[in-house]
Design an enzyme around this catalytic site. Structure first.
Site, PDB file in Angstrom:
ATOM      1  N   ALA A  60       0.814  -1.218   0.000  1.00 30.41           N
ATOM      2  CA  ALA A  60       0.000   0.000   0.000  1.00 30.41           C
ATOM      3  C   ALA A  60       0.846   1.267   0.000  1.00 30.41           C
ATOM      4  O   ALA A  60       1.876   1.336   0.660  1.00 30.41           O
ATOM      5  CB  ALA A  60      -0.917   0.016   1.219  1.00 30.41           C
ATOM      6  N   VAL A  65       6.239   1.281   6.215  1.00 30.58           N
ATOM      7  CA  VAL A  65       7.243   0.351   5.685  1.00 30.58           C
ATOM      8  C   VAL A  65       7.346   0.497   4.167  1.00 30.58           C
ATOM      9  O   VAL A  65       8.450   0.555   3.604  1.00 30.58           O
ATOM     10  CB  VAL A  65       6.938  -1.102   6.091  1.00 30.58           C
ATOM     11  CG1 VAL A  65       7.899  -2.068   5.416  1.00 30.58           C
ATOM     12  CG2 VAL A  65       7.020  -1.258   7.601  1.00 30.58           C
ATOM     13  N   CYS A  66       6.213   0.574   3.477  1.00 29.29           N
ATOM     14  CA  CYS A  66       6.234   0.715   2.020  1.00 29.29           C
ATOM     15  C   CYS A  66       6.882   2.040   1.612  1.00 29.29           C
ATOM     16  O   CYS A  66       7.635   2.095   0.631  1.00 29.29           O
ATOM     17  CB  CYS A  66       4.828   0.632   1.447  1.00 29.29           C
ATOM     18  SG  CYS A  66       4.073  -0.996   1.637  1.00 29.29           S
ATOM     19  N   THR A  67       6.587   3.092   2.352  1.00 34.12           N
ATOM     20  CA  THR A  67       7.189   4.390   2.052  1.00 34.12           C
ATOM     21  C   THR A  67       8.701   4.305   2.144  1.00 34.12           C
ATOM     22  O   THR A  67       9.415   4.738   1.230  1.00 34.12           O
ATOM     23  CB  THR A  67       6.651   5.469   3.013  1.00 34.12           C
ATOM     24  OG1 THR A  67       5.232   5.566   2.848  1.00 34.12           O
ATOM     25  CG2 THR A  67       7.303   6.814   2.750  1.00 34.12           C
ATOM     26  N   LEU A  70      10.146   2.130  -0.825  1.00 36.40           N
ATOM     27  CA  LEU A  70      10.157   2.765  -2.132  1.00 36.40           C
ATOM     28  C   LEU A  70      11.077   3.982  -2.171  1.00 36.40           C
ATOM     29  O   LEU A  70      11.688   4.264  -3.208  1.00 36.40           O
ATOM     30  CB  LEU A  70       8.745   3.121  -2.563  1.00 36.40           C
ATOM     31  CG  LEU A  70       7.826   1.913  -2.755  1.00 36.40           C
ATOM     32  CD1 LEU A  70       6.466   2.342  -3.269  1.00 36.40           C
ATOM     33  CD2 LEU A  70       8.433   0.877  -3.672  1.00 36.40           C
TER      34      LEU A  70
END
Length: 143
Positions: A60, A65-67, A70
């Site tokens: 998402a 964590v994804c931020t 990426l």
């Protein structure tokens, strides 16, 4: 299989899927796809034939964590480019959400919208509740 001996289409976004395989493994041909993404364009795996591609599946936009993940790929994009590799990041959010997320964090990697999760299914990255599992595939120059 359809009557023509071809695997059935797996929904919007997926162009092919290896026969007899739930997900691609080492040495298998990677399922092709075409998805809309950031930068106002669509991205197809076949457009990168002849160069390695790193496919990054993430759950998402805007999650901590994804931020971080990426942002790390974006900051190190030059290292991928030195190897001649493209990086494509896929998640189920729509393009507008991806554009906001990308702009907010100055991401330099394209974010692709697999809103129907067809590509996620083809690569077998959906968890038991239907969310993307954080997964990375390296597709060789020959696909």
């Amino acid at each position: 299989m359809t009557d023509g001996g071809q695997p059935p289409e797996d929904g919007p976004g997926v162009l092919q899927r290896p026969v007899g395989s739930r997900h691609p493994g080492r040495g298998d041909e990677a399922p092709g796809f075409r998805l809309d993404g950031t930068g106002g364009r669509s991205y197809a795996l076949e457009d990168y034939r002849g160069e390695p591609v790193v496919l990054v599946f993430y759950p998402a936009d805007h999650s901590p964590v994804c931020t971080q993940q990426l942002r790390s790929y974006s900051e190190d994009l030059g290292l991928f480019e030195e190897l001649g590799a493209a990086v494509l990041c896929l998640s189920p959010q729509d393009v507008a959400t991806h554009e906001d997320f990308s702009r907010l964090h100055d991401l330099k990697v394209p974010l692709l919208a697999d809103t129907g999760k067809a590509v996620g299914r083809a690569y077998d990255v959906l968890g038991p509740l239907g969310f993307y599992r954080r997964s990375i595939f390296v597709v060789g120059p020959d696909g």
